[in-house]
Design a protein around this motif. Structure first.
Motif, PDB file in Angstrom:
ATOM      1  N   VAL A   1      30.767 -16.274  -8.313  1.00  0.00           N
ATOM      2  CA  VAL A   1      31.383 -15.244  -9.144  1.00  0.00           C
ATOM      3  C   VAL A   1      32.072 -14.163  -8.320  1.00  0.00           C
ATOM      4  O   VAL A   1      33.138 -13.671  -8.718  1.00  0.00           O
ATOM      5  CB  VAL A   1      30.332 -14.637 -10.106  1.00  0.00           C
ATOM      6  N   ALA A   2      31.530 -13.775  -7.177  1.00  0.00           N
ATOM      7  CA  ALA A   2      32.157 -12.727  -6.367  1.00  0.00           C
ATOM      8  C   ALA A   2      33.529 -13.167  -5.868  1.00  0.00           C
ATOM      9  O   ALA A   2      34.525 -12.444  -5.981  1.00  0.00           O
ATOM     10  CB  ALA A   2      31.255 -12.355  -5.196  1.00  0.00           C
ATOM     11  N   GLU A   3      33.581 -14.361  -5.314  1.00  0.00           N
ATOM     12  CA  GLU A   3      34.848 -14.905  -4.807  1.00  0.00           C
ATOM     13  C   GLU A   3      35.868 -15.066  -5.928  1.00  0.00           C
ATOM     14  O   GLU A   3      37.055 -14.736  -5.774  1.00  0.00           O
ATOM     15  CB  GLU A   3      34.563 -16.251  -4.153  1.00  0.00           C
ATOM     16  N   LEU A   4      35.415 -15.570  -7.066  1.00  0.00           N
ATOM     17  CA  LEU A   4      36.326 -15.800  -8.184  1.00  0.00           C
ATOM     18  C   LEU A   4      36.835 -14.491  -8.778  1.00  0.00           C
ATOM     19  O   LEU A   4      38.006 -14.383  -9.160  1.00  0.00           O
ATOM     20  CB  LEU A   4      35.619 -16.632  -9.259  1.00  0.00           C
ATOM     21  N   ALA A   5      35.964 -13.497  -8.864  1.00  0.00           N
ATOM     22  CA  ALA A   5      36.377 -12.203  -9.411  1.00  0.00           C
ATOM     23  C   ALA A   5      37.476 -11.587  -8.549  1.00  0.00           C
ATOM     24  O   ALA A   5      38.447 -11.021  -9.075  1.00  0.00           O
ATOM     25  CB  ALA A   5      35.177 -11.269  -9.510  1.00  0.00           C
ATOM     26  N   ASP A   6      37.348 -11.694  -7.249  1.00  0.00           N
ATOM     27  CA  ASP A   6      38.386 -11.173  -6.357  1.00  0.00           C
ATOM     28  C   ASP A   6      39.707 -11.898  -6.567  1.00  0.00           C
ATOM     29  O   ASP A   6      40.782 -11.276  -6.590  1.00  0.00           O
ATOM     30  CB  ASP A   6      37.947 -11.327  -4.895  1.00  0.00           C
ATOM     31  N   GLU A   7      39.633 -13.214  -6.716  1.00  0.00           N
ATOM     32  CA  GLU A   7      40.855 -13.997  -6.914  1.00  0.00           C
ATOM     33  C   GLU A   7      41.516 -13.662  -8.251  1.00  0.00           C
ATOM     34  O   GLU A   7      42.745 -13.511  -8.335  1.00  0.00           O
ATOM     35  CB  GLU A   7      40.525 -15.486  -6.847  1.00  0.00           C
ATOM     36  N   LEU A   8      40.725 -13.524  -9.287  1.00  0.00           N
ATOM     37  CA  LEU A   8      41.267 -13.251 -10.617  1.00  0.00           C
ATOM     38  C   LEU A   8      41.819 -11.837 -10.722  1.00  0.00           C
ATOM     39  O   LEU A   8      42.772 -11.588 -11.472  1.00  0.00           O
ATOM     40  CB  LEU A   8      40.188 -13.474 -11.678  1.00  0.00           C
ATOM     41  N   ALA A   9      41.222 -10.892  -9.988  1.00  0.00           N
ATOM     42  CA  ALA A   9      41.661  -9.500 -10.062  1.00  0.00           C
ATOM     43  C   ALA A   9      43.112  -9.331  -9.649  1.00  0.00           C
ATOM     44  O   ALA A   9      43.789  -8.398 -10.090  1.00  0.00           O
ATOM     45  CB  ALA A   9      40.762  -8.628  -9.196  1.00  0.00           C
ATOM     46  N   GLU A  10      43.620 -10.229  -8.819  1.00  0.00           N
ATOM     47  CA  GLU A  10      45.015 -10.154  -8.395  1.00  0.00           C
ATOM     48  C   GLU A  10      45.968 -10.304  -9.577  1.00  0.00           C
ATOM     49  O   GLU A  10      47.102  -9.816  -9.545  1.00  0.00           O
ATOM     50  CB  GLU A  10      45.302 -11.233  -7.357  1.00  0.00           C
ATOM     51  N   HIS A  11      45.513 -10.986 -10.628  1.00  0.00           N
ATOM     52  CA  HIS A  11      46.380 -11.259 -11.782  1.00  0.00           C
ATOM     53  C   HIS A  11      45.972 -10.456 -13.021  1.00  0.00           C
ATOM     54  O   HIS A  11      46.829 -10.039 -13.802  1.00  0.00           O
ATOM     55  CB  HIS A  11      46.355 -12.750 -12.095  1.00  0.00           C
ATOM     56  N   TYR A  12      44.674 -10.256 -13.210  1.00  0.00           N
ATOM     57  CA  TYR A  12      44.197  -9.543 -14.394  1.00  0.00           C
ATOM     58  C   TYR A  12      44.002  -8.046 -14.142  1.00  0.00           C
ATOM     59  O   TYR A  12      43.971  -7.259 -15.085  1.00  0.00           O
ATOM     60  CB  TYR A  12      42.856 -10.120 -14.859  1.00  0.00           C
ATOM     61  N   GLY A  13      43.829  -7.655 -12.873  1.00  0.00           N
ATOM     62  CA  GLY A  13      43.504  -6.277 -12.530  1.00  0.00           C
ATOM     63  C   GLY A  13      42.001  -6.095 -12.397  1.00  0.00           C
ATOM     64  O   GLY A  13      41.222  -6.746 -13.098  1.00  0.00           O
ATOM     65  N   THR A  14      41.595  -5.205 -11.506  1.00  0.00           N
ATOM     66  CA  THR A  14      40.158  -5.009 -11.279  1.00  0.00           C
ATOM     67  C   THR A  14      39.444  -4.426 -12.481  1.00  0.00           C
ATOM     68  O   THR A  14      38.230  -4.564 -12.621  1.00  0.00           O
ATOM     69  CB  THR A  14      39.927  -4.080 -10.065  1.00  0.00           C
ATOM     70  N   ASP A  15      40.203  -3.746 -13.376  1.00  0.00           N
ATOM     71  CA  ASP A  15      39.578  -3.137 -14.554  1.00  0.00           C
ATOM     72  C   ASP A  15      39.489  -4.092 -15.734  1.00  0.00           C
ATOM     73  O   ASP A  15      39.027  -3.707 -16.821  1.00  0.00           O
ATOM     74  CB  ASP A  15      40.346  -1.886 -14.968  1.00  0.00           C
ATOM     75  N   CYS A  16      39.898  -5.349 -15.551  1.00  0.00           N
ATOM     76  CA  CYS A  16      39.869  -6.320 -16.654  1.00  0.00           C
ATOM     77  C   CYS A  16      38.424  -6.601 -17.071  1.00  0.00           C
ATOM     78  O   CYS A  16      37.560  -6.850 -16.219  1.00  0.00           O
ATOM     79  CB  CYS A  16      40.545  -7.618 -16.233  1.00  0.00           C
TER      80      CYS A  16
END
Length: 251
Positions: free
Chosen positions: A170-185
């Motif tokens: 989950v940590a690795e995936l959250a970082d990858e997804l934040a690039e597109h959804y934003g960290t506040d998603c």
């Protein structure tokens, strides 16, 4: 004799379909995935049914049980967690059954993502926020993902994303997804939805990994990501309930 692949739902014994319960009740042999299934579901079995936990069996051993039941003229309830249409390995089991001329059928069940959304009280498709839901998984100690199904490709659509079999990353995936959804998603994790051990973690892509780590989750959890999880910041009325929409002549 038939092998019935049955969607046993997310775990709760009362979230099975009537058809599923009927098939379980009349099958003398029941194969079930003990890792993910609430034992209460087995209370639907006949009192004298043979109950076989498949969590430590390989494919050959599972098919061997089906072949033995077939030789004895006994129906088999082959329980699958959630719905058999996703991540159930039904295809490879059915292929082996076909090779031995053993009849089989499929009964759908409540998918884990639907149970998780219900627990969250979330509609995964919200007008002007997200009208698509992507069901996918992460690759760890499992079969490779097709090259065309890279997570970044799905993330670029900003659709509501549901990740199965991914909680350990989950940590690795959250970082990858934040690039597109934003960290506040908004992000959420639901562990064993509908079961007594159910646990719900809410946060954002910036915080959800810490919540998972603190909870010590390692399996049986669904990750959901997307703006639809918190629609109050931008919620419009759907066309379905638009008072100006003409209802004559169908859709």
């Amino acid at each position: 004799m038939t092998v019935h692949f049955i969607g046993a739902g997310p775990g709760a014994a009362d979230l099975l379909t009537l058809r599923a319960v009927h098939l379980i009740q009349r099958s003398p042999v029941c194969l079930y995935p003990g890792t993910y299934l609430d034992p209460d579901i087995l209370t639907h079995s006949a009192p004298n049914a043979e109950l076989i936990d498949t969590q430590h069996l390989n494919l050959d051993q599972i098919i061997a049980h089906c072949r033995r039941a077939h030789a004895e003229g006994k129906d088999v309830a082959r329980l699958c967690s959630g719905d058999p249409s996703t991540y159930s390995a039904v295809t490879e089991q059915a292929r082996r059954l076909d090779a031995h001329a053993i009849p089989w059928d499929v009964t759908p069940g409540v998918p884990a993502y639907a149970a998780a959304a219900a627990v969250l009280g979330a509609e995964l498709t919200v007008p002007e926020l997200a009208q698509s839901v992507v069901l996918t998984r992460a690759q760890a100690r499992s079969t490779a993902m097709p090259e065309s199904e890279a997570l970044a490709g799905f993330a670029r659509t900003r659709a509501t994303l549901v990740l199965h079999l991914a909680i350990t990353r989950v940590a690795e995936l959250a970082d990858e997804l934040a690039e597109h959804y934003g960290t506040d998603c908004p992000a959420a994790v639901v562990y064993r939805a509908s079961q007594p051990e159910q646990l719900v973690l809410r946060g954002t892509l910036a915080t959800i990994a810490d919540r998972v780590r603190e909870a010590g989750l390692r399996q049986a959890a669904v990750i959901l990501v997307g703006r639809a999880l918190e629609p109050s910041v931008h919620c419009v009325q759907s066309h379905l309930y638009d008072p100006g929409r003409s209802r004559s002549g169908g859709e």
